[in-house]
Scaffold this active site. Structure first.
Site, PDB file in Angstrom:
ATOM      1  N   ASP A 103     -42.814 -31.602 -52.820  1.00 32.15           N
ATOM      2  CA  ASP A 103     -43.468 -31.414 -54.109  1.00 32.15           C
ATOM      3  C   ASP A 103     -42.467 -31.670 -55.221  1.00 32.15           C
ATOM      4  O   ASP A 103     -41.380 -31.096 -55.223  1.00 32.15           O
ATOM      5  CB  ASP A 103     -44.035 -29.993 -54.224  1.00 32.15           C
ATOM      6  CG  ASP A 103     -44.900 -29.869 -55.466  1.00 32.15           C
ATOM      7  OD1 ASP A 103     -44.541 -29.125 -56.377  1.00 32.15           O
ATOM      8  OD2 ASP A 103     -45.926 -30.578 -55.552  1.00 32.15           O
ATOM      9  N   ASP A 571     -20.908   3.598 -44.503  1.00 33.24           N
ATOM     10  CA  ASP A 571     -19.506   3.233 -44.716  1.00 33.24           C
ATOM     11  C   ASP A 571     -18.604   4.390 -44.300  1.00 33.24           C
ATOM     12  O   ASP A 571     -19.090   5.498 -44.024  1.00 33.24           O
ATOM     13  CB  ASP A 571     -19.265   2.827 -46.185  1.00 33.24           C
ATOM     14  CG  ASP A 571     -18.208   1.726 -46.289  1.00 33.24           C
ATOM     15  OD1 ASP A 571     -17.193   1.826 -45.561  1.00 33.24           O
ATOM     16  OD2 ASP A 571     -18.383   0.775 -47.068  1.00 33.24           O
ATOM     17  N   GLY A 596     -19.651   6.945 -41.647  1.00 32.56           N
ATOM     18  CA  GLY A 596     -19.366   6.615 -40.251  1.00 32.56           C
ATOM     19  C   GLY A 596     -18.573   5.325 -40.156  1.00 32.56           C
ATOM     20  O   GLY A 596     -18.394   4.620 -41.158  1.00 32.56           O
ATOM     21  N   ASP A 597     -18.126   5.037 -38.941  1.00 33.50           N
ATOM     22  CA  ASP A 597     -17.330   3.832 -38.703  1.00 33.50           C
ATOM     23  C   ASP A 597     -18.203   2.882 -37.885  1.00 33.50           C
ATOM     24  O   ASP A 597     -18.622   3.225 -36.772  1.00 33.50           O
ATOM     25  CB  ASP A 597     -16.079   4.245 -37.914  1.00 33.50           C
ATOM     26  CG  ASP A 597     -15.184   3.064 -37.604  1.00 33.50           C
ATOM     27  OD1 ASP A 597     -15.691   1.919 -37.583  1.00 33.50           O
ATOM     28  OD2 ASP A 597     -13.986   3.279 -37.379  1.00 33.50           O
ATOM     29  N   PHE A 598     -18.488   1.710 -38.437  1.00 42.81           N
ATOM     30  CA  PHE A 598     -19.449   0.861 -37.711  1.00 42.81           C
ATOM     31  C   PHE A 598     -18.909   0.295 -36.405  1.00 42.81           C
ATOM     32  O   PHE A 598     -19.651  -0.253 -35.611  1.00 42.81           O
ATOM     33  CB  PHE A 598     -20.106  -0.204 -38.599  1.00 42.81           C
ATOM     34  CG  PHE A 598     -19.207  -1.107 -39.398  1.00 42.81           C
ATOM     35  CD1 PHE A 598     -18.198  -1.834 -38.809  1.00 42.81           C
ATOM     36  CD2 PHE A 598     -19.424  -1.263 -40.770  1.00 42.81           C
ATOM     37  CE1 PHE A 598     -17.406  -2.689 -39.553  1.00 42.81           C
ATOM     38  CE2 PHE A 598     -18.634  -2.115 -41.529  1.00 42.81           C
ATOM     39  CZ  PHE A 598     -17.615  -2.827 -40.918  1.00 42.81           C
ATOM     40  N   ARG A 613     -20.249  -9.681 -47.030  1.00 43.46           N
ATOM     41  CA  ARG A 613     -18.791  -9.811 -47.139  1.00 43.46           C
ATOM     42  C   ARG A 613     -18.075  -8.921 -46.125  1.00 43.46           C
ATOM     43  O   ARG A 613     -17.100  -8.264 -46.454  1.00 43.46           O
ATOM     44  CB  ARG A 613     -18.304  -9.469 -48.555  1.00 43.46           C
ATOM     45  CG  ARG A 613     -18.847 -10.400 -49.616  1.00 43.46           C
ATOM     46  CD  ARG A 613     -18.274 -10.104 -50.975  1.00 43.46           C
ATOM     47  NE  ARG A 613     -17.021 -10.809 -51.205  1.00 43.46           N
ATOM     48  CZ  ARG A 613     -15.888 -10.201 -51.550  1.00 43.46           C
ATOM     49  NH1 ARG A 613     -15.819  -8.917 -51.678  1.00 43.46           N
ATOM     50  NH2 ARG A 613     -14.817 -10.925 -51.774  1.00 43.46           N
TER      51      ARG A 613
END
Ligand SMILES: Cc1cn([C@@H]2O[C@H](COP(=O)(O)OP(=O)(O)OP(=O)(O)O)[C@@H](O)[C@H]2O)c(=O)[nH]c1=O
Length: 704
Positions: A103, A571, A596-598, A613
């Site tokens: 288009d 985080d 928390g810690d991922f 990021r």
């Protein structure tokens, strides 16, 4: 005229050499869902074999729903292609392999112009274009259809758009009417055909010429290349796709589980009986066309570029060209520099800096020298910005505009001489304005740029990020040579201590540094968040979890953009304990924080995980461990929204991403295709990629 101009070669061997993707389509049923004779001709001249099945989709989407004109063009292209893809198995009793929809629209002064409905409409359109630059956008949708044994068809959708800038000469009343009476405007967007009589109205074209005519061939080939050559073949690609049964012409209910951008959106469009409106204003908050995307098309059709080659600068050799950035994956390239246009220090995505340096022994050209000098001076400019920001020059001038250098020196407790030099340098960099006074020293004020981005209390302040660059990135880059020689980051040399865990060791074990780092992340998330949050339609997701979401700046953009969404920011405890410093004035209860810690702790449950990021900072091992954890937590249909700078597939840009990679962190910068493969190895299929034209790009993936 158009035919003669462009019908040059259809030798299949030539097209195979020029573009191996076209040959990949041989043997497939390719359908062009368009009645436009121009599109047919462009694709046929490129050697593509296809059937034409014009779309029945009425171009009546509500333009007021789109913030930028290209979004409207892309959505219309999608609907055109999907309509044909769905109709063919039922009405034609055959399923195409690929359906192409497009288009073309013209955008001027915030208005979208389509085909005129009558001569007066054409007059209105052409007079609004007279003497001005406008943008032509073509949205393109490629629908890949995979027929399954049970008569269902899987649809996979890829879309993109191209923008070309066109400037019209001043048109007299006589010219306008003569042109309108020729009949040419009536079936063309904006009421003109650049390839025929309308070409006489045009002063210049920046970008892909064929995009104006109706189809961005170059960009299309690049997309096909991505689909067929760079990624795994479509046949073995499990697609996060819309499953439609042949017998079901209105499959919306079947699709509701799927990501919205792949679903049937025709149910949202106004009824087909709605009056066709060939132009309409965009939403009031949409930026004027000139401020939206500045991507330009194929260099080979750029008049500027061509002229350079034709006047043949016989001295110009291939090797003397400096290509700082090449064509970006999802956009065209803008050639800058070869016609003395101002060169940016750091080219943005899609910009090609091309210096026509003369023979080695001839007199140096001024602009060539200038480019090198600018690169050499770049660090001085950065440091002037960092210093003025650190000394709060912009905040002070916001509170007390019109200070002279002596007054400023007193405020910042610095020497008058040094302050004067700093203020003058900031004026030359466009950060401050100086006002002369009779027989007295000038006084200083912030420029609009400083007001918007450099004051520490501005909504979109970059102050925090600038301080991070000064305190962390600068020391690291002062050891760049060692970083390159050793191939590793230089934290120990720069900060005098070893780091095992970048975040814990460098940023989070000191309150002041932690707050500074959080301010940096906050300011970057503030300026990029909206573009990431609005990159995709996320209305099918109800809960999201922003992993490493820091102060929640990005999360608030997501809840703002998606009324049905709640977001949990996950985080480290060290971060979460500080978030009160960053709470927005109007607290949004749909954003909550979990500490928390991922890498170690259980992730909060959500329909959509956001990784903005994050991945580029970590080693491959950590990246895999995080992704497999997310994959285990996700059920099929869950989403993963990844946001990073995506490198171009040829790794020639964007410059910002490549410069960032020089920090030699344990992580790495990747292209969209590399992220796609990475995520695929964890069971996520990439449904959509967006280059936002801001600092971060985005990709939406679905767990299969
Ligand atoms: C600016 C410009 C546009 N066009 C034509 O304008 C139509 C746009 O309308 P559309 O809605 O995108 O397409 P369509 O013609 O209605 O076909 P379809 O896609 O089947 O709906 C297309 O034809 C284009 O070539 C030119 O030929 N030359 C130009 O310089």
């Amino acid at each position: 005229m158009f035919s003669n101009l462009f019908r040059e070669q259809s030798d299949e061997r030539a097209t195979m050499v020029l573009n191996p993707v076209i040959s990949k389509l041989s043997g497939k049923l390719v359908v062009l869902a368009s009645a436009s004779p121009r599109r047919l001709e462009i694709l046929r001249n490129a050697g593509l074999r296809f059937e034409v099945v014009p779309s029945w989709f009425k171009e009546t989407l509500d333009k007021g729903l789109y913030t930028a004109p290209h979004e409207y063009a892309v959505e219309t292209a999608k609907q055109k292609a999907l309509e044909v893809a769905r109709r063919m198995p039922i009405k034609h009793l055959k399923t195409p392999d690929i359906v192409i929809g497009a288009d073309t629209i013209v955008s001027v002064d915030g208005m979208i112009l389509e085909k005129p409905v009558d001569k007066h409409d054409a007059y209105r359109m052409l007079s609004s274009l007279s003497g001005k630059e406008h943008s032509v956008f073509t949205g393109v949708a490629i629908v890949l259809c995979h027929e399954k044994e049970n008569e269902e068809v899987d649809y996979q959708l890829i879309d993109f758009y191209e923008e070309t800038k066109v400037k019209f000469a001043d048109l007299s009343e006589d010219m306008l009417w003569e042109y309108i009476n020729s009949g040419e405007p009536m079936d063309k967007a904006g009421g003109y055909g650049i390839q025929a009589l309308g070409g006489m109205l045009v002063e210049y074209v920046h970008g892909d010429f064929l995009n104006v005519v109706g189809f961005p061939l170059n960009h299309f080939c690049k997309q096909l290349d991505l689909i067929y050559n760079r990624c795994t073949s479509s046949s073995d690609q499990e697609s996060a796709s819309a499953r439609l049964s042949k017998s079901s012409p209105h499959p919306t209910s079947v699709l509701t589980q799927l990501p919205h951008n792949l679903t049937d959106q025709s149910s949202q469009s106004p009824s087909s009986s709605a009056k066709h409106n060939s132009s309409a204003s965009l939403r009031p908050n949409s930026p004027p066309a000139s401020q939206t995307h500045h991507t330009h098309g194929s260099p080979s059709f750029s008049p500027v570029h061509k002229a350079k080659k034709e006047d043949g600068d016989s001295e110009v050799s291939e090797s003397s060209r400096m290509l700082v950035n090449s064509f970006s994956k999802d956009r065209g390239a803008e050639i800058i520099g070869s016609d003395n246009t101002a060169l940016p220090l750091i080219p943005s995505r899609g910009q090609v800096i091309e210096l026509n340096v003369a023979r080695e022994d001839s007199e140096p050209k001024r602009e060539d020298l200038q480019r090198i000098m600018e690169l050499m001076d770049g660090f001085k400019a950065s440091k002037a910005l960092f210093t003025a920001s650190k000394l709060c020059v912009f905040d002070l001038l916001h509170r007390s505009p019109g200070l002279d250098s002596a007054q400023m020196a007193q405020e910042i407790k610095a020497s008058v001489k040094g302050t004067e030099c700093l203020l003058e340098a900031c004026v030359s960099l466009g950060l401050l304005k100086s006002k002369d006074r009779k027989c007295q020293k000038p006084v200083y004020e912030n420029t609009d740029l400083a007001v918007r981005f450099l004051r520490s209390d501005a909504s979109y302040s970059l102050h925090g990020y600038i301080q991070h660059c000064n305190n962390t990135v600068w020391p690291l880059f002062s050891h760049l040579e060692s970083a390159v020689l050793e191939g590793s980051h230089q934290h120990e040399k720069a900060f005098g201590k070893k780091t095992n865990d970048l975040f814990q060791d460098t940023y989070y074990n000191n309150q002041e540094i932690k707050l500074r780092f959080m301010r940096a992340m906050h300011s970057i998330a503030k300026v990029t968040g909206k573009d990431v949050a609005t990159a995709f339609d996320l209305s099918t997701f109800k809960t999201a979890c922003d992993l490493g979401g820091c102060t929640g700046a990005m999360a608030y953009e997501f809840t703002e953009a998606h009324p049905g969404l709640t977001v949990t920011v996950f985080d480290l405890p060290a971060v979460v304990e500080m978030i009160e410093h960053f709470r927005p004035q109007h607290k949004d209860n749909r954003v909550s924080f979990v500490a928390g810690d991922f890498f170690q702790d259980e992730l909060p449950k959500a329909d959509l995980y956001i990784l903005a990021r994050i991945l580029h900072d970590w080693s491959d091992e950590k990246v895999h461990s995080l992704l497999s954890k997310i994959a285990q937590t996700c059920t099929p249909g869950c989403g993963l929204l990844l946001s990073e700078i995506f490198l171009d597939e040829d790794r020639k840009g964007p410059c910002r991403g490549l410069l960032q990679a020089l920090s030699m962190s344990v992580g790495k910068q990747r292209s969209a295709a590399e992220y796609t493969l990475l995520l695929k190895s964890h069971g996520f299929i990439t449904a959509h990629v967006r280059h936002t034209d801001n600092l971060l790009d985005a990709m939406l993936c679905i767990r299969v």
